[in-house]
Scaffold this motif. Structure first.
Motif, PDB file in Angstrom:
ATOM      1  N   MET A   1     -16.600 -54.003  25.415  1.00 15.97           N
ATOM      2  CA  MET A   1     -17.812 -54.699  26.265  1.00 15.97           C
ATOM      3  C   MET A   1     -18.598 -53.592  26.819  1.00 15.97           C
ATOM      4  O   MET A   1     -18.815 -53.634  28.170  1.00 15.97           O
ATOM      5  N   GLY A   2     -19.127 -52.814  26.053  1.00 12.92           N
ATOM      6  CA  GLY A   2     -19.741 -51.366  26.488  1.00 12.92           C
ATOM      7  C   GLY A   2     -21.171 -51.980  27.398  1.00 12.92           C
ATOM      8  O   GLY A   2     -21.651 -52.716  26.872  1.00 12.92           O
ATOM      9  N   ASN A   3     -21.480 -51.142  28.144  1.00 13.35           N
ATOM     10  CA  ASN A   3     -22.891 -51.153  28.975  1.00 13.35           C
ATOM     11  C   ASN A   3     -22.853 -52.583  29.785  1.00 13.35           C
ATOM     12  O   ASN A   3     -23.979 -52.867  30.297  1.00 13.35           O
ATOM     13  N   LEU A   4     -22.100 -53.432  29.876  1.00 17.81           N
ATOM     14  CA  LEU A   4     -22.118 -54.573  30.694  1.00 17.81           C
ATOM     15  C   LEU A   4     -21.835 -54.094  32.291  1.00 17.81           C
ATOM     16  O   LEU A   4     -20.788 -53.334  32.620  1.00 17.81           O
ATOM     17  N   LYS A   5     -22.363 -54.847  32.984  1.00 13.89           N
ATOM     18  CA  LYS A   5     -22.452 -54.538  34.390  1.00 13.89           C
ATOM     19  C   LYS A   5     -21.151 -55.439  35.093  1.00 13.89           C
ATOM     20  O   LYS A   5     -20.746 -56.238  34.316  1.00 13.89           O
ATOM     21  N   ARG A   6     -20.765 -54.792  36.196  1.00 15.49           N
ATOM     22  CA  ARG A   6     -19.412 -55.321  36.757  1.00 15.49           C
ATOM     23  C   ARG A   6     -19.649 -55.677  38.189  1.00 15.49           C
ATOM     24  O   ARG A   6     -20.308 -54.876  38.994  1.00 15.49           O
ATOM     25  N   THR A   7     -19.250 -56.631  38.721  1.00 16.37           N
ATOM     26  CA  THR A   7     -19.429 -57.035  40.169  1.00 16.37           C
ATOM     27  C   THR A   7     -18.446 -55.974  40.985  1.00 16.37           C
ATOM     28  O   THR A   7     -17.536 -55.732  40.573  1.00 16.37           O
ATOM     29  N   PRO A   8     -18.471 -56.090  42.359  1.00 13.28           N
ATOM     30  CA  PRO A   8     -17.386 -55.409  43.123  1.00 13.28           C
ATOM     31  C   PRO A   8     -15.995 -55.983  43.113  1.00 13.28           C
ATOM     32  O   PRO A   8     -15.216 -55.296  43.503  1.00 13.28           O
ATOM     33  N   LEU A   9     -16.092 -57.246  42.392  1.00 16.98           N
ATOM     34  CA  LEU A   9     -14.722 -58.019  42.506  1.00 16.98           C
ATOM     35  C   LEU A   9     -14.317 -57.825  41.168  1.00 16.98           C
ATOM     36  O   LEU A   9     -13.019 -58.441  40.809  1.00 16.98           O
ATOM     37  N   PHE A  10     -14.746 -56.967  40.210  1.00 16.97           N
ATOM     38  CA  PHE A  10     -14.202 -56.896  39.004  1.00 16.97           C
ATOM     39  C   PHE A  10     -12.703 -56.661  38.769  1.00 16.97           C
ATOM     40  O   PHE A  10     -11.987 -57.443  38.122  1.00 16.97           O
ATOM     41  N   GLU A  11     -12.149 -55.770  39.490  1.00 16.55           N
ATOM     42  CA  GLU A  11     -10.724 -55.131  39.498  1.00 16.55           C
ATOM     43  C   GLU A  11      -9.852 -56.484  40.005  1.00 16.55           C
ATOM     44  O   GLU A  11      -8.673 -56.679  39.532  1.00 16.55           O
ATOM     45  N   GLU A  12     -10.428 -57.163  40.923  1.00 19.09           N
ATOM     46  CA  GLU A  12      -9.752 -58.379  41.485  1.00 19.09           C
ATOM     47  C   GLU A  12      -9.451 -59.338  40.568  1.00 19.09           C
ATOM     48  O   GLU A  12      -8.263 -60.002  40.365  1.00 19.09           O
ATOM     49  N   HIS A  13     -10.448 -59.732  39.593  1.00 20.13           N
ATOM     50  CA  HIS A  13     -10.440 -60.746  38.453  1.00 20.13           C
ATOM     51  C   HIS A  13      -9.207 -60.238  37.460  1.00 20.13           C
ATOM     52  O   HIS A  13      -8.447 -60.649  37.196  1.00 20.13           O
ATOM     53  N   VAL A  14      -9.196 -58.961  37.190  1.00 19.22           N
ATOM     54  CA  VAL A  14      -8.508 -58.498  36.277  1.00 19.22           C
ATOM     55  C   VAL A  14      -6.921 -58.614  36.911  1.00 19.22           C
ATOM     56  O   VAL A  14      -5.983 -58.931  36.014  1.00 19.22           O
ATOM     57  N   ARG A  15      -7.050 -58.390  38.116  1.00 24.57           N
ATOM     58  CA  ARG A  15      -5.523 -58.208  38.737  1.00 24.57           C
ATOM     59  C   ARG A  15      -4.895 -59.770  38.891  1.00 24.57           C
ATOM     60  O   ARG A  15      -3.779 -60.020  38.637  1.00 24.57           O
ATOM     61  N   LEU A  16      -5.920 -60.597  38.697  1.00 26.40           N
ATOM     62  CA  LEU A  16      -5.349 -62.239  38.754  1.00 26.40           C
ATOM     63  C   LEU A  16      -5.304 -62.625  37.234  1.00 26.40           C
ATOM     64  O   LEU A  16      -4.994 -63.986  37.167  1.00 26.40           O
ATOM     65  N   GLY A  17      -5.687 -61.845  36.614  1.00 27.72           N
ATOM     66  CA  GLY A  17      -5.401 -62.206  34.930  1.00 27.72           C
ATOM     67  C   GLY A  17      -6.379 -62.936  34.244  1.00 27.72           C
ATOM     68  O   GLY A  17      -6.344 -63.747  33.459  1.00 27.72           O
ATOM     69  N   ALA A  18      -7.699 -62.979  34.991  1.00 31.25           N
ATOM     70  CA  ALA A  18      -8.842 -63.661  34.321  1.00 31.25           C
ATOM     71  C   ALA A  18      -9.260 -63.169  32.849  1.00 31.25           C
ATOM     72  O   ALA A  18      -8.902 -61.923  32.727  1.00 31.25           O
ATOM     73  N   LYS A  19      -9.810 -64.211  32.139  1.00 31.70           N
ATOM     74  CA  LYS A  19     -10.226 -63.788  30.798  1.00 31.70           C
ATOM     75  C   LYS A  19     -11.701 -63.547  31.064  1.00 31.70           C
ATOM     76  O   LYS A  19     -12.495 -64.347  31.532  1.00 31.70           O
ATOM     77  N   MET A  20     -11.966 -62.260  30.854  1.00 31.00           N
ATOM     78  CA  MET A  20     -13.363 -61.673  30.867  1.00 31.00           C
ATOM     79  C   MET A  20     -14.434 -61.636  29.795  1.00 31.00           C
ATOM     80  O   MET A  20     -13.846 -61.507  28.594  1.00 31.00           O
ATOM     81  N   VAL A  21     -15.648 -62.228  30.102  1.00 32.18           N
ATOM     82  CA  VAL A  21     -16.386 -62.502  29.083  1.00 32.18           C
ATOM     83  C   VAL A  21     -17.756 -62.080  29.551  1.00 32.18           C
ATOM     84  O   VAL A  21     -18.200 -61.776  30.306  1.00 32.18           O
ATOM     85  N   PRO A  22     -18.670 -61.365  28.389  1.00 28.37           N
ATOM     86  CA  PRO A  22     -20.147 -61.236  28.651  1.00 28.37           C
ATOM     87  C   PRO A  22     -21.123 -62.391  28.992  1.00 28.37           C
ATOM     88  O   PRO A  22     -20.752 -63.228  28.375  1.00 28.37           O
ATOM     89  N   PHE A  23     -21.702 -62.079  30.064  1.00 28.85           N
ATOM     90  CA  PHE A  23     -22.586 -63.260  30.602  1.00 28.85           C
ATOM     91  C   PHE A  23     -24.038 -62.699  31.271  1.00 28.85           C
ATOM     92  O   PHE A  23     -23.740 -61.815  32.325  1.00 28.85           O
ATOM     93  N   GLY A  24     -25.194 -62.558  30.674  1.00 33.69           N
ATOM     94  CA  GLY A  24     -26.165 -62.295  31.415  1.00 33.69           C
ATOM     95  C   GLY A  24     -26.145 -60.801  31.506  1.00 33.69           C
ATOM     96  O   GLY A  24     -26.758 -60.268  32.551  1.00 33.69           O
ATOM     97  N   GLY A  25     -25.512 -60.126  30.490  1.00 34.85           N
ATOM     98  CA  GLY A  25     -25.340 -58.562  31.101  1.00 34.85           C
ATOM     99  C   GLY A  25     -24.277 -58.370  32.007  1.00 34.85           C
ATOM    100  O   GLY A  25     -24.201 -56.960  32.137  1.00 34.85           O
ATOM    101  N   TRP A  26     -23.396 -59.101  32.128  1.00 37.30           N
ATOM    102  CA  TRP A  26     -22.329 -58.717  33.239  1.00 37.30           C
ATOM    103  C   TRP A  26     -21.109 -59.386  32.379  1.00 37.30           C
ATOM    104  O   TRP A  26     -21.017 -59.942  31.504  1.00 37.30           O
ATOM    105  N   GLU A  27     -19.978 -58.673  32.947  1.00 42.72           N
ATOM    106  CA  GLU A  27     -18.677 -58.827  32.562  1.00 42.72           C
ATOM    107  C   GLU A  27     -18.151 -59.581  33.696  1.00 42.72           C
ATOM    108  O   GLU A  27     -17.627 -59.241  34.767  1.00 42.72           O
ATOM    109  N   MET A  28     -17.897 -61.311  33.191  1.00 43.39           N
ATOM    110  CA  MET A  28     -17.479 -62.098  34.332  1.00 43.39           C
ATOM    111  C   MET A  28     -16.322 -62.555  33.946  1.00 43.39           C
ATOM    112  O   MET A  28     -16.010 -62.923  32.613  1.00 43.39           O
ATOM    113  N   PRO A  29     -15.471 -63.343  34.918  1.00 43.85           N
ATOM    114  CA  PRO A  29     -14.262 -64.255  34.605  1.00 43.85           C
ATOM    115  C   PRO A  29     -14.809 -65.649  34.184  1.00 43.85           C
ATOM    116  O   PRO A  29     -15.428 -66.303  34.748  1.00 43.85           O
TER     117      PRO A  29
END
Length: 368
Positions: A1-29
Motif C-alpha cells: 500500500m505504497g504512498n498511502l497516508k496514515r492517521t496518528p492511530l494507525f499502529e493502534e489499529h494494527v495492534r487491534l488486528g484490524a484489516k487495513m484497506v486503501p480509502f481516499g488516499g489513506w490506509e484505514m481499518p
C-alpha cells in the motif's frame, strides 16, 4: 500500500488486528472483528471510529462568516456561535465540489470539515475564492485528529471521562472542553444515524484518547468500528457519500439536498440552481428496495422496460433490516415513489421499487 497516508492511530489499529484497506488516499481499518458485529454494536450500544483522515480547514478574519456564506449553499450567518451547519459547496456550474460541516465559533472564525479524498482540491478552491475577502485560510488537517463516538450509549460512556456536561450539547452544536484531561472540540454530530459525538484534538493526543475509549468500550458492550460499518450505518440512515451519491456533476437538488440550500442568499453556483428551479430537475437521488433476490451495488444500471433510466449510487445488504437497500440516481419521471424498476445485476434484470427514505431511523437527536 505504497504512498498511502496514515492517521496518528494507525499502529493502534494494527495492534487491534484490524484489516487495513486503501480509502481516499489513506490506509484505514475496514473492520476489526466483523462488519456486522461492529455495525450492531453502534446501533445497539456504542462504537468508536478513527476519522482522523477527514480534513479541517480554518477560516479566520473580519469576513470569515461572510466568506463561508458565499462559499456554501447553506446559511452560516443565520446560526448562532457554537452551532454547525451541513452544506454542499458548489462549483460555478452548480455541481457539488464537496459536502462539509461548517463550525461557527464566531463571525470571525469558522472551521470547515471536509472529506478526506477532497482535502487538497477543497483547500485550493477555498484559497482561490478567498482572494476577494478579508480572511486567512489554513489547512490544519495534518495537525488534527478526530475520533467519533457513536451509538445510543455514546453520551453515557463519554460522560465518564468528560469535563463537560454532554447533555448540554444539543444536536449540531459544539463546545470546547476536556475529555480524559485532553483539550478538545466536542461536537454532537455523526455519520451513523445514532446519537453521538465527534471529538477533534491535537494529533499528539490521539493515542491516549483512543486507548482510554477502548478501555471503556467493554463496559458498555461497545466495539471499535471500521469503515465497513461506517458505510452500512450511514446508508441505512440515508446519509450521502461524496464520490458515490454526489459528485461535481450532480447538483444539490438532484441529490435531494434542497433543505441545505438557502436560495435567499448569494453563493457560488446559484445561477445554475435558479435555472434548475425554473425548468425542473431531470433526475433525482432516491431510495430503492429489491422485490427479488439480489444486492444492488454502486454503478449498476437501472431499466424500465428496455430504457436505461438511472444507476445505483450506493447499495448494500442492510445488517439492521436484513435486506438489500440502495440509493439510485433516477431520471424523471421514474423517481416517483412506488415506481417499479429493474436493476441489472451480473447481466440479469432484478425487480425493485422506489421507496421513501430514510431506510432506518436510530437514536440520533433531532435538529432543534
Amino acid at each position: 500500500m505504497g504512498n498511502l497516508k496514515r492517521t496518528p492511530l494507525f499502529e493502534e489499529h494494527v495492534r487491534l488486528g484490524a484489516k487495513m484497506v486503501p480509502f481516499g488516499g489513506w490506509e484505514m481499518p475496514v473492520w476489526y472483528s466483523s462488519l456486522k458485529e461492529e455495525h450492531n454494536a453502534v446501533r445497539n450500544n456504542v462504537g468508536i471510529f478513527d476519522v482522523s483522515h477527514m480534513g479541517e480547514i480554518d477560516i479566520k478574519g473580519k469576513e470569515a462568516a461572510k466568506f463561508v456564506n458565499y462559499l456554501i449553499t447553506n446559511n452560516v450567518e443565520k446560526i448562532k456561535h457554537g452551532e454547525i451547519v451541513y452544506s454542499p459547496m458548489l462549483n460555478e456550474n452548480g455541481g457539488i465540489i464537496d459536502d462539509l460541516l461548517a463550525y461557527k465559533y464566531s463571525d470571525t472564525h469558522v472551521l470547515l470539515v471536509v472529506n478526506a479524498s477532497n482535502i487538497e482540491k477543497d483547500y485550493n478552491w477555498i484559497l482561490k475564492q478567498s482572494e476577494k475577502f478579508e480572511v486567512n485560510v489554513t489547512n490544519i488537517s495534518d495537525e488534527t485528529a478526530q475520533i467519533a463516538v457513536q451509538g445510543p450509549k455514546a453520551e453515557e460512556m463519554l460522560q465518564e471521562i468528560s469535563g463537560v456536561d454532554l447533555k448540554e450539547i444539543s444536536y449540531y452544536n459544539f463546545t470546547e472542553g476536556r475529555i480524559n484531561g485532553i483539550k478538545c472540540l466536542i461536537s454532537r454530530t455523526g455519520y451513523t444515524g445514532e446519537d453521538g459525538f465527534e471529538i477533534y484534538l491535537d494529533k499528539e493526543a490521539a493515542v491516549p484518547m483512543w486507548r482510554k475509549l477502548i478501555e471503556l468500550l467493554s463496559k458498555y458492550d461497545g466495539k471499535p468500528a471500521g469503515l465497513g460499518a461506517r458505510d452500512t450505518l450511514r446508508l441505512e440512515a440515508t446519509y450521502l457519500l461524496y464520490g458515490n451519491d454526489m459528485t461535481d456533476e450532480i447538483t444539490p437538488f438532484e441529490a435531494g439536498l434542497k433543505w441545505a440550500v438557502d436560495m435567499e442568499k448569494d453563493f457560488i453556483g446559484k445561477e445554475t440552481l435558479l435555472k434548475e428551479k425554473e425548468v425542473g430537475i431531470r433526475r433525482r437521488l432516491k431510495g430503492i428496495e429489491m422485490l427479488e433476490k439480489g444486492i444492488p451495488r454502486h454503478g449498476y444500471k437501472i431499466f424500465v422496460e428496455n430504457e436505461e433510466v438511472g444507476f445505483i449510487t450506493s447499495g448494500t445488504m442492510s445488517p439492521t433490516l436484513e435486506k438489500p437497500i440502495a440509493l439510485a440516481m433516477l431520471n424523471k419521471p421514474y423517481y416517483k415513489k412506488d415506481t417499479e424498476i429493474e436493476v441489472e445485476i451480473r447481466g440479469k434484470r432484478v425487480k425493485a421499487k422506489v421507496i421513501k427514505t430514510p431506510f432506518y431511523r436510530g437514536s440520533v437527536k433531532n435538529r432543534k
